[in-house]
Design an enzyme around this catalytic site. Structure first.
Site, PDB file in Angstrom:
ATOM      1  N   SER A 113       9.082  41.998  53.487  1.00 60.48           N
ATOM      2  CA  SER A 113       8.521  43.131  52.927  1.00 60.48           C
ATOM      3  C   SER A 113       7.674  44.110  52.986  1.00 60.48           C
ATOM      4  CB  SER A 113       7.088  42.041  52.465  1.00 60.48           C
ATOM      5  OG  SER A 113       6.052  41.372  53.414  1.00 60.48           O
ATOM      6  N   LYS A 150       0.729  41.677  55.644  1.00 61.22           N
ATOM      7  CA  LYS A 150       0.299  43.537  54.539  1.00 61.22           C
ATOM      8  C   LYS A 150      -0.319  44.733  55.207  1.00 61.22           C
ATOM      9  CE  LYS A 150       2.811  40.891  50.811  1.00 61.22           C
ATOM     10  NZ  LYS A 150       3.573  40.914  51.240  1.00 61.22           N
TER      11      LYS A 150
END
Length: 206
Positions: A63, A102
């Site tokens: 991701s 993230k």
């Protein structure tokens, strides 16, 4: 005649050696205790550093491609302040036993929108050099990285106090604030800017 007794030199020296030997025997036990305490202190310091200051973390999944790859190992800084575009680790909102990594896109007070594959922060376009959609078709990019604003996602115009808006660099394959919403600033475990594995990619993430 003098009554002063005479002590041979070799006896005087032997006495000194005997004292030295007994001293060494006595200090051996002390040395063992000191070594044991030293090990305990060093172990305690190491645990404290890992718990409160720095710790290694491992990347799972893609991701954060192309910035981070699966099984990259990073050094997590638990005391550094966090700002826009820093990479952070935090518990997954839907599963606290799992951790997500993230990039912080918006901090409290920021207005965020996304239009035609361009990020806008406080009405200004932002060039995201860390995002690479060159391998994706326009259709895939438009579907998985579609336009949004905080108003359409969360019903607010700006990032609330005490919150971050985070996204993965791999915008077409990332579960992030677009789906689970804002994260609590206090939930952030730390930020990372240093890769420590693999050897051929060791260095700063920027």
């Amino acid at each position: 005649m003098s009554d002063t007794s005479f002590e041979p030199r070799n006896e005087r020296h032997n006495t000194g050696r005997n004292r030295k030997k007994s001293y060494k025997k006595k200090s051996f036990a002390q040395e063992l205790v000191s070594t044991f305490l030293y090990i305990i202190v060093i172990t305690g310091i190491f645990v404290a550093i890992r718990t409160f200051l720095f710790a290694p973390v491992s990347v799972e999944g893609d991701s954060m491609n192309p910035t981070l790859e699966h099984e990259d190992r990073l050094l997590l800084n638990k005391v550094s302040s966090v700002d826009r575009f820093d990479i952070v680790v935090f518990p997954a909102p839907e599963d606290p036993d799992k951790q997500y990594i993230k990039r912080v896109i918006g901090i409290p007070g920021d207005e965020i929108s996304y239009r035609d594959q361009v990020l806008y922060l406080n009405s200004r376009p932002v060039e995201e050099a860390y995002v690479d959609l060159s391998q994706e078709s326009d259709e895939v990019a438009a579907y998985y990285n579609s336009d949004f604003s905080l108003q359409t996602l969360e019903g607010v115009e700006r990032v609330p106090e005490g919150s971050f808006f985070v996204m993965g660099d791999n915008r077409v394959n990332s579960k992030d604030s677009r789906s689970f919403g804002f994260i609590d600033i206090d939930s952030v475990i730390g930020e990372t800017s240093l890769r420590i594995w693999p050897i051929d990619r060791i260095g700063g993430l920027d």
